[in-house]
Design a protein around this motif. Sequence first.
Motif: not given
Length: 258
Positions: A240-258
């Motif tokens: 539906v148009g997501w790039s690898d960068d888009d997926l990585e952004r979501l994954r990082r947002r959810l799992v990586e500490p600030d």
Amino acid sequence: MTTPAWIDLDGAANMRDVGGIPTEDGGQVQPGRLLRSDNLQELSPKDITTLLAHGVSDIVDLRSQVELRLTGPGPLTRVTSLTHHHHSLFADDDVAVEDALVLPWHDRVEEERDANHWTSHYLGYLAERPDSVSGALDVVARSEGATVVHCAAGKDRTGTVVALALSVAGVSDEDITADYVATTERIERIVERLAAVPAYADNLRGRPLSDHVPDPETIPRLLEAVRRTAGSVPEWLHGVGWSDDDLERLRRRLVEPD
């Protein structure tokens, strides 16, 4: 299993932070990133203060245009620090007839009351409104604070979007299902709240509480169907148009500490 991180509010029954859910690589979903909830129309001033204290910056409303018209603007729309995003999961969202309110539990027949029925509904959201599913997940990925994703009950439409988000984050199907099923703890209060709202009362009248209890087979079937047709949740998002960068952004947002 992770104990649900309930956020107790006067005006909502099914609000919780999905933070703390483990990922399969040994990490966890970070608190204060993704909250899920039922309808937010009745929040008290105290409730709003509580949400702001949880760092909420964005609200994703998955309800239809008809629901929005029938229930009117909620109290959070007056909070200028919040950004609101409307992403209806209904294909017929341009319906103008005021009484044309259709909800996931509408027109069910007795023999359909199983996980297959709910899985079909949830797959329908992906098939008919991939733009809204993608848009909701993009808000989570780009939010500077916590995102609240909600619909009417916080179970079906919200459950679908949250399940996909958790899958991208690397959460197991078992733990995604446990998060979905946690709504059972609050289902009586959820239904009581909705039954008191004229916009939802007709859809609920005469239906047993058991119609609304989350079936633990629904989410595994949903995720398996996505894998069977697209390969994986990330591959569905690629479609539906997501790039690898888009997926990585979501994954990082959810799992990586600030």
